[in-house]
Design a protein around this motif. Structure first.
Motif, PDB file in Angstrom:
ATOM      1  N   GLU A   5      15.007 -46.332  10.980  1.00  0.00           N
ATOM      2  CA  GLU A   5      15.419 -45.028  11.882  1.00  0.00           C
ATOM      3  C   GLU A   5      16.009 -45.147  12.992  1.00  0.00           C
ATOM      4  OE1 GLU A   5      12.450 -41.746   9.433  1.00  0.00           O
ATOM      5  OE2 GLU A   5      11.908 -42.888  11.385  1.00  0.00           O
ATOM      6  N   ILE A   6      15.342 -46.077  13.857  1.00  0.00           N
ATOM      7  CA  ILE A   6      15.882 -46.212  14.976  1.00  0.00           C
ATOM      8  C   ILE A   6      17.198 -46.999  14.973  1.00  0.00           C
ATOM      9  CG2 ILE A   6      15.229 -47.508  17.424  1.00  0.00           C
ATOM     10  CD1 ILE A   6      12.306 -46.775  16.741  1.00  0.00           C
ATOM     11  N   LEU A   7      17.161 -48.044  14.346  1.00  0.00           N
ATOM     12  CA  LEU A   7      18.350 -48.821  14.043  1.00  0.00           C
ATOM     13  C   LEU A   7      19.680 -47.993  13.678  1.00  0.00           C
ATOM     14  CD1 LEU A   7      16.949 -52.028  12.924  1.00  0.00           C
ATOM     15  CD2 LEU A   7      18.087 -51.856  15.087  1.00  0.00           C
ATOM     16  N   GLU A   8      19.349 -47.160  12.852  1.00  0.00           N
ATOM     17  CA  GLU A   8      20.494 -46.515  11.894  1.00  0.00           C
ATOM     18  C   GLU A   8      20.943 -45.322  13.071  1.00  0.00           C
ATOM     19  OE1 GLU A   8      23.325 -45.092   9.785  1.00  0.00           O
ATOM     20  OE2 GLU A   8      22.140 -46.735   9.268  1.00  0.00           O
ATOM     21  N   ASN A   9      19.857 -44.870  13.798  1.00  0.00           N
ATOM     22  CA  ASN A   9      20.176 -43.562  14.759  1.00  0.00           C
ATOM     23  C   ASN A   9      21.026 -44.184  15.764  1.00  0.00           C
ATOM     24  OD1 ASN A   9      18.800 -41.871  12.972  1.00  0.00           O
ATOM     25  ND2 ASN A   9      17.235 -41.381  14.109  1.00  0.00           N
ATOM     26  N   SER A  10      20.557 -45.226  16.224  1.00  0.00           N
ATOM     27  CA  SER A  10      21.346 -45.831  17.525  1.00  0.00           C
ATOM     28  C   SER A  10      22.636 -46.321  17.483  1.00  0.00           C
ATOM     29  CB  SER A  10      20.438 -46.872  18.027  1.00  0.00           C
ATOM     30  OG  SER A  10      20.669 -48.202  17.181  1.00  0.00           O
ATOM     31  N   ARG A  11      23.205 -46.276  16.120  1.00  0.00           N
ATOM     32  CA  ARG A  11      24.246 -46.644  15.779  1.00  0.00           C
ATOM     33  C   ARG A  11      25.396 -45.449  15.873  1.00  0.00           C
ATOM     34  NH1 ARG A  11      24.648 -48.262  10.167  1.00  0.00           N
ATOM     35  NH2 ARG A  11      27.023 -48.489  10.591  1.00  0.00           N
ATOM     36  N   HIS A  12      24.950 -44.227  16.021  1.00  0.00           N
ATOM     37  CA  HIS A  12      25.562 -43.097  16.493  1.00  0.00           C
ATOM     38  C   HIS A  12      25.403 -42.337  17.544  1.00  0.00           C
ATOM     39  CE1 HIS A  12      26.121 -42.940  12.059  1.00  0.00           C
ATOM     40  NE2 HIS A  12      25.137 -43.368  11.904  1.00  0.00           N
ATOM     41  N   GLU A  13      26.329 -41.902  18.128  1.00  0.00           N
ATOM     42  CA  GLU A  13      26.456 -41.188  19.329  1.00  0.00           C
ATOM     43  C   GLU A  13      25.546 -39.755  19.494  1.00  0.00           C
ATOM     44  OE1 GLU A  13      30.104 -40.127  22.435  1.00  0.00           O
ATOM     45  OE2 GLU A  13      30.282 -41.855  21.458  1.00  0.00           O
ATOM     46  N   LEU A  14      25.878 -39.219  18.259  1.00  0.00           N
ATOM     47  CA  LEU A  14      24.865 -37.834  18.079  1.00  0.00           C
ATOM     48  C   LEU A  14      24.590 -38.091  16.533  1.00  0.00           C
ATOM     49  CD1 LEU A  14      27.814 -35.515  19.247  1.00  0.00           C
ATOM     50  CD2 LEU A  14      25.677 -35.888  20.405  1.00  0.00           C
ATOM     51  N   ILE A  15      23.339 -37.588  16.439  1.00  0.00           N
ATOM     52  CA  ILE A  15      22.664 -37.211  15.280  1.00  0.00           C
ATOM     53  C   ILE A  15      22.154 -36.075  14.737  1.00  0.00           C
ATOM     54  CG2 ILE A  15      21.967 -39.952  15.116  1.00  0.00           C
ATOM     55  CD1 ILE A  15      19.051 -38.706  15.768  1.00  0.00           C
ATOM     56  N   PRO A  16      21.802 -35.447  13.639  1.00  0.00           N
ATOM     57  CA  PRO A  16      21.570 -34.292  13.331  1.00  0.00           C
ATOM     58  C   PRO A  16      20.118 -34.197  13.709  1.00  0.00           C
ATOM     59  CG  PRO A  16      22.455 -35.125  11.283  1.00  0.00           C
ATOM     60  CD  PRO A  16      22.592 -36.199  12.302  1.00  0.00           C
ATOM     61  N   ILE A  17      19.491 -32.950  14.115  1.00  0.00           N
ATOM     62  CA  ILE A  17      18.310 -32.890  14.717  1.00  0.00           C
ATOM     63  C   ILE A  17      17.054 -33.087  13.834  1.00  0.00           C
ATOM     64  CG2 ILE A  17      16.803 -30.811  15.359  1.00  0.00           C
ATOM     65  CD1 ILE A  17      19.017 -29.802  17.152  1.00  0.00           C
ATOM     66  N   PRO A  36      22.156 -36.517  20.926  1.00  0.00           N
ATOM     67  CA  PRO A  36      22.147 -37.785  21.105  1.00  0.00           C
ATOM     68  C   PRO A  36      20.778 -38.421  20.719  1.00  0.00           C
ATOM     69  CG  PRO A  36      22.817 -36.723  23.265  1.00  0.00           C
ATOM     70  CD  PRO A  36      22.224 -35.607  22.471  1.00  0.00           C
ATOM     71  N   PRO A  37      20.549 -39.521  19.992  1.00  0.00           N
ATOM     72  CA  PRO A  37      19.500 -40.151  19.611  1.00  0.00           C
ATOM     73  C   PRO A  37      18.664 -40.641  20.408  1.00  0.00           C
ATOM     74  CG  PRO A  37      21.277 -41.503  18.683  1.00  0.00           C
ATOM     75  CD  PRO A  37      22.006 -40.434  19.451  1.00  0.00           C
ATOM     76  N   MET A  38      17.496 -40.619  20.069  1.00  0.00           N
ATOM     77  CA  MET A  38      16.237 -41.310  21.227  1.00  0.00           C
ATOM     78  C   MET A  38      16.327 -40.847  22.594  1.00  0.00           C
ATOM     79  SD  MET A  38      14.967 -43.507  19.200  1.00  0.00           S
ATOM     80  CE  MET A  38      14.074 -44.591  20.146  1.00  0.00           C
ATOM     81  N   PHE A  39      16.817 -39.626  22.754  1.00  0.00           N
ATOM     82  CA  PHE A  39      16.502 -38.820  24.152  1.00  0.00           C
ATOM     83  C   PHE A  39      15.023 -38.184  24.270  1.00  0.00           C
ATOM     84  CE2 PHE A  39      20.552 -37.807  26.420  1.00  0.00           C
ATOM     85  CZ  PHE A  39      21.062 -39.160  26.389  1.00  0.00           C
ATOM     86  N   VAL A  40      14.608 -37.877  23.264  1.00  0.00           N
ATOM     87  CA  VAL A  40      13.205 -37.279  23.231  1.00  0.00           C
ATOM     88  C   VAL A  40      12.103 -38.187  23.120  1.00  0.00           C
ATOM     89  CG1 VAL A  40      11.870 -35.370  22.041  1.00  0.00           C
ATOM     90  CG2 VAL A  40      14.401 -35.256  21.998  1.00  0.00           C
TER      91      VAL A  40
END
Length: 172
Positions: free
Chosen positions: A13-25, A65-69
């Protein structure tokens, strides 16, 4: 087996999410749930958590943005919970205020002023990294994110934990 499976899923999930500037909540929440569950197992279920999402949020369409929380959740676990934690509590709220998503992370730990120097160093590093990411995001999107970190106090001024409030502008 279950722990390793969840850990592998979290890494994906972290690797996949980090490839995107924005991800669904909903993707951010799935990642946070796996992260929290792994830490609950590690700390022998010494804390409980809730994730509450405002009904006005469309978890599939509204993006952040991913990984802000995650760094704030990590701080709540690592610094908000004592080593032999038995009744820790972390509450995460996703709220929609006009064109922003507000994320609130609250813990019932010792508060900001009581952590020792090693914890302060670690906390300041993850806080520094997130502040740099916020600055980069603000620069690239011309949107301003706001971040407030404060002690939660009762009427008598006794510290009840820490509250982090992050406001993220919704992408148009």
């Amino acid at each position: 087996g279950i722990y390793l499976n969840r850990f592998s899923r979290l890494m994906r999930e972290i690797l996949e999410n980090s490839r995107h500037e924005l991800i669904p909540i909903e993707d951010e929440i799935a990642m946070l749930q796996d992260y929290l569950e792994l830490n609950r197992q590690r700390l022998k279920e010494g804390f409980e958590y809730t994730i509450t999402v405002d009904e006005s949020i469309d978890q599939e369409l509204d993006q952040i943005p991913p990984m802000f929380v995650q760094p704030f959740v990590e701080n709540a676990i690592e610094h908000g919970m004592p080593p032999d934690v038995v009744d820790g509590k972390i509450d995460i709220y996703f709220l929609k205020k006009s064109n922003t998503i507000q994320v609130i992370v609250e813990d019932n730990g010792a508060g900001l002023s009581t952590t020792d120097s090693l914890h302060i160093k670690r906390q300041s590093l993850s806080t520094q990294i997130i502040k740099e990411r916020i600055a980069l995001f603000s620069k690239s999107s011309n949107e301003v994110l706001s971040l407030i970190i404060e002690d939660l106090k009762n009427e008598d001024g006794k510290t009840l934990g820490v509250k982090v409030a992050l406001s993220i502008p919704l992408a148009a």
